[in-house]
Design a protein around this motif. Structure first.
Motif, PDB file in Angstrom:
ATOM      1  N   SER A  25     -55.984  40.330  -5.812  1.00  0.00           N
ATOM      2  CA  SER A  25     -56.513  38.975  -6.049  1.00  0.00           C
ATOM      3  C   SER A  25     -55.424  37.924  -6.227  1.00  0.00           C
ATOM      4  O   SER A  25     -55.716  36.727  -6.261  1.00  0.00           O
ATOM      5  CB  SER A  25     -57.393  38.977  -7.308  1.00  0.00           C
ATOM      6  N   GLY A  26     -54.174  38.377  -6.362  1.00  0.00           N
ATOM      7  CA  GLY A  26     -53.096  37.428  -6.615  1.00  0.00           C
ATOM      8  C   GLY A  26     -52.860  37.193  -8.095  1.00  0.00           C
ATOM      9  O   GLY A  26     -51.997  36.404  -8.483  1.00  0.00           O
ATOM     10  N   SER A  27     -53.636  37.884  -8.952  1.00  0.00           N
ATOM     11  CA  SER A  27     -53.503  37.704 -10.400  1.00  0.00           C
ATOM     12  C   SER A  27     -52.264  38.403 -10.963  1.00  0.00           C
ATOM     13  O   SER A  27     -51.696  37.964 -11.967  1.00  0.00           O
ATOM     14  CB  SER A  27     -54.749  38.262 -11.112  1.00  0.00           C
ATOM     15  N   LEU A  28     -51.852  39.470 -10.337  1.00  0.00           N
ATOM     16  CA  LEU A  28     -50.737  40.262 -10.828  1.00  0.00           C
ATOM     17  C   LEU A  28     -49.419  39.512 -10.661  1.00  0.00           C
ATOM     18  O   LEU A  28     -49.083  39.070  -9.552  1.00  0.00           O
ATOM     19  CB  LEU A  28     -50.688  41.595 -10.075  1.00  0.00           C
ATOM     20  N   LYS A  29     -48.681  39.374 -11.762  1.00  0.00           N
ATOM     21  CA  LYS A  29     -47.430  38.609 -11.705  1.00  0.00           C
ATOM     22  C   LYS A  29     -46.494  39.063 -12.819  1.00  0.00           C
ATOM     23  O   LYS A  29     -46.921  39.670 -13.801  1.00  0.00           O
ATOM     24  CB  LYS A  29     -47.733  37.124 -11.847  1.00  0.00           C
ATOM     25  N   PRO A  30     -45.206  38.743 -12.673  1.00  0.00           N
ATOM     26  CA  PRO A  30     -44.256  39.111 -13.722  1.00  0.00           C
ATOM     27  C   PRO A  30     -44.576  38.387 -15.033  1.00  0.00           C
ATOM     28  O   PRO A  30     -45.015  37.246 -15.026  1.00  0.00           O
ATOM     29  CB  PRO A  30     -42.910  38.663 -13.155  1.00  0.00           C
ATOM     30  N   LEU A  31     -44.357  39.054 -16.132  1.00  0.00           N
ATOM     31  CA  LEU A  31     -44.542  38.456 -17.446  1.00  0.00           C
ATOM     32  C   LEU A  31     -43.466  37.405 -17.685  1.00  0.00           C
ATOM     33  O   LEU A  31     -42.296  37.620 -17.371  1.00  0.00           O
ATOM     34  CB  LEU A  31     -44.447  39.529 -18.518  1.00  0.00           C
ATOM     35  N   GLY A  32     -43.848  36.258 -18.178  1.00  0.00           N
ATOM     36  CA  GLY A  32     -42.857  35.249 -18.478  1.00  0.00           C
ATOM     37  C   GLY A  32     -42.907  34.072 -17.544  1.00  0.00           C
ATOM     38  O   GLY A  32     -43.672  34.023 -16.617  1.00  0.00           O
ATOM     39  N   THR A  82     -55.484  47.716 -18.640  1.00  0.00           N
ATOM     40  CA  THR A  82     -54.080  48.009 -18.920  1.00  0.00           C
ATOM     41  C   THR A  82     -53.242  47.811 -17.667  1.00  0.00           C
ATOM     42  O   THR A  82     -53.638  48.198 -16.570  1.00  0.00           O
ATOM     43  CB  THR A  82     -53.909  49.464 -19.404  1.00  0.00           C
ATOM     44  N   VAL A  83     -52.082  47.216 -17.837  1.00  0.00           N
ATOM     45  CA  VAL A  83     -51.134  47.049 -16.734  1.00  0.00           C
ATOM     46  C   VAL A  83     -49.824  47.702 -17.152  1.00  0.00           C
ATOM     47  O   VAL A  83     -49.240  47.338 -18.179  1.00  0.00           O
ATOM     48  CB  VAL A  83     -50.894  45.568 -16.395  1.00  0.00           C
ATOM     49  N   ALA A  84     -49.372  48.682 -16.377  1.00  0.00           N
ATOM     50  CA  ALA A  84     -48.130  49.396 -16.680  1.00  0.00           C
ATOM     51  C   ALA A  84     -47.098  49.105 -15.594  1.00  0.00           C
ATOM     52  O   ALA A  84     -47.437  48.993 -14.419  1.00  0.00           O
ATOM     53  CB  ALA A  84     -48.392  50.898 -16.763  1.00  0.00           C
ATOM     54  N   THR A  85     -45.854  48.988 -16.001  1.00  0.00           N
ATOM     55  CA  THR A  85     -44.764  48.730 -15.061  1.00  0.00           C
ATOM     56  C   THR A  85     -43.719  49.826 -15.220  1.00  0.00           C
ATOM     57  O   THR A  85     -43.216  50.042 -16.323  1.00  0.00           O
ATOM     58  CB  THR A  85     -44.103  47.365 -15.343  1.00  0.00           C
ATOM     59  N   PHE A 104     -45.131  43.451 -15.611  1.00  0.00           N
ATOM     60  CA  PHE A 104     -46.178  42.675 -14.957  1.00  0.00           C
ATOM     61  C   PHE A 104     -47.438  42.615 -15.825  1.00  0.00           C
ATOM     62  O   PHE A 104     -47.700  43.501 -16.639  1.00  0.00           O
ATOM     63  CB  PHE A 104     -46.518  43.286 -13.600  1.00  0.00           C
ATOM     64  N   TRP A 105     -48.223  41.555 -15.618  1.00  0.00           N
ATOM     65  CA  TRP A 105     -49.528  41.422 -16.252  1.00  0.00           C
ATOM     66  C   TRP A 105     -50.401  40.593 -15.329  1.00  0.00           C
ATOM     67  O   TRP A 105     -49.969  40.178 -14.250  1.00  0.00           O
ATOM     68  CB  TRP A 105     -49.403  40.803 -17.643  1.00  0.00           C
ATOM     69  N   ILE A 106     -51.656  40.354 -15.710  1.00  0.00           N
ATOM     70  CA  ILE A 106     -52.550  39.570 -14.853  1.00  0.00           C
ATOM     71  C   ILE A 106     -52.842  38.201 -15.460  1.00  0.00           C
ATOM     72  O   ILE A 106     -53.820  37.546 -15.088  1.00  0.00           O
ATOM     73  CB  ILE A 106     -53.869  40.316 -14.592  1.00  0.00           C
ATOM     74  N   GLY A 107     -51.991  37.798 -16.401  1.00  0.00           N
ATOM     75  CA  GLY A 107     -52.196  36.505 -17.037  1.00  0.00           C
ATOM     76  C   GLY A 107     -53.189  36.608 -18.180  1.00  0.00           C
ATOM     77  O   GLY A 107     -53.718  37.679 -18.477  1.00  0.00           O
TER      78      GLY A 107
END
Length: 220
Positions: free
Chosen positions: A213-220, A144-147, A104-107
């Motif tokens: 906030s809805g920013s967090l989403k899967p990478l890709g 930092t975003v860790a999954t 995941f990342w926040i874009g």
């Protein structure tokens, strides 16, 4: 950051949030049980110490412990299973399909000069580097975003809250739950029940804000 979050003292940067006494340094213990018994050290981890070489950071007063750590509290790491590189936005997105699991990342983020991607046995880490910083920079100045792959991830967050003494609260939202603190937040989505996401920000309150906030989403 081979790590997760647990419940007791202060969360160590290389760990996840678990329900057991605190996942010791962000290593990977055996998973906890779904019957409410204390989950293994592998539950909730704060993974950033491993990533940036910090021994520990305080997150909401919940201690993070984990198995497989070395004598100084940091998880033993396998160089062969890890890779850390600084990428452009397009290069980062191209890596999505090659990862062993969801990340995941926040874009994209204004001011980011490169995206540090770190892949390790315990999870995937994306740091938003600024000011021309290079991969492996030891400062705690970067979002930092860790999954982390985490069995019964939501239950482990709940166990961490129940067994901690810091007054943390697990908040429920539409499709996900969040456990947040001043500089960190843990998120579990209903659609990804065995994935725990950790957000770290040096700016007070930003991690929790980003988590909801809805920013967090899967990478890709």
């Amino acid at each position: 950051m081979r790590e997760k979050l647990d419940q007791k003292a202060a969360p160590q940067s290389r760990k996840k949030a678990d329900g057991k006494s605190a996942p010791q340094s962000r290593g990977k213990p055996s998973p906890g049980k779904a019957d409410g018994s204390k989950p293994n050290a592998k539950a909730v981890r704060l993974g950033f110490a491993v990533l940036i070489g910090v021994v520990a950071i305080v997150v909401g007063g919940i201690a993070l412990l984990d198995d497989g750590s070395d004598s100084d509290g940091r998880p033993a790491e396998s160089a062969a299973s890890e890779e850390t590189v600084a990428l452009s936005e397009s290069e980062l997105l191209e890596r999505a399909d090659s990862l062993s699991g969801p990340a995941f990342w926040i874009g994209p983020r204004v001011g980011t000069t490169s995206y540090e991607l770190r892949t390790a046995e315990e999870g995937t880490y994306i740091r938003y580097l600024t000011g021309g910083a290079e991969a492996g920079d030891s400062r705690q100045d970067f979002l930092t975003v860790a999954t982390y792959p985490t069995p019964e991830a939501a239950q482990r967050l709940q166990n961490a809250v129940t067994e901690s003494e810091g007054g943390q609260k697990l908040t429920e939202h539409d499709g996900y739950v969040v456990l947040g603190s001043d500089t960190g937040a843990y998120v579990v989505f209903d659609d990804y029940p065995e994935v725990q996401i950790e957000i770290f920000s040096p700016q007070s309150g930003e991690a929790a804000q980003l988590a909801t906030s809805g920013s967090l989403k899967p990478l890709g």
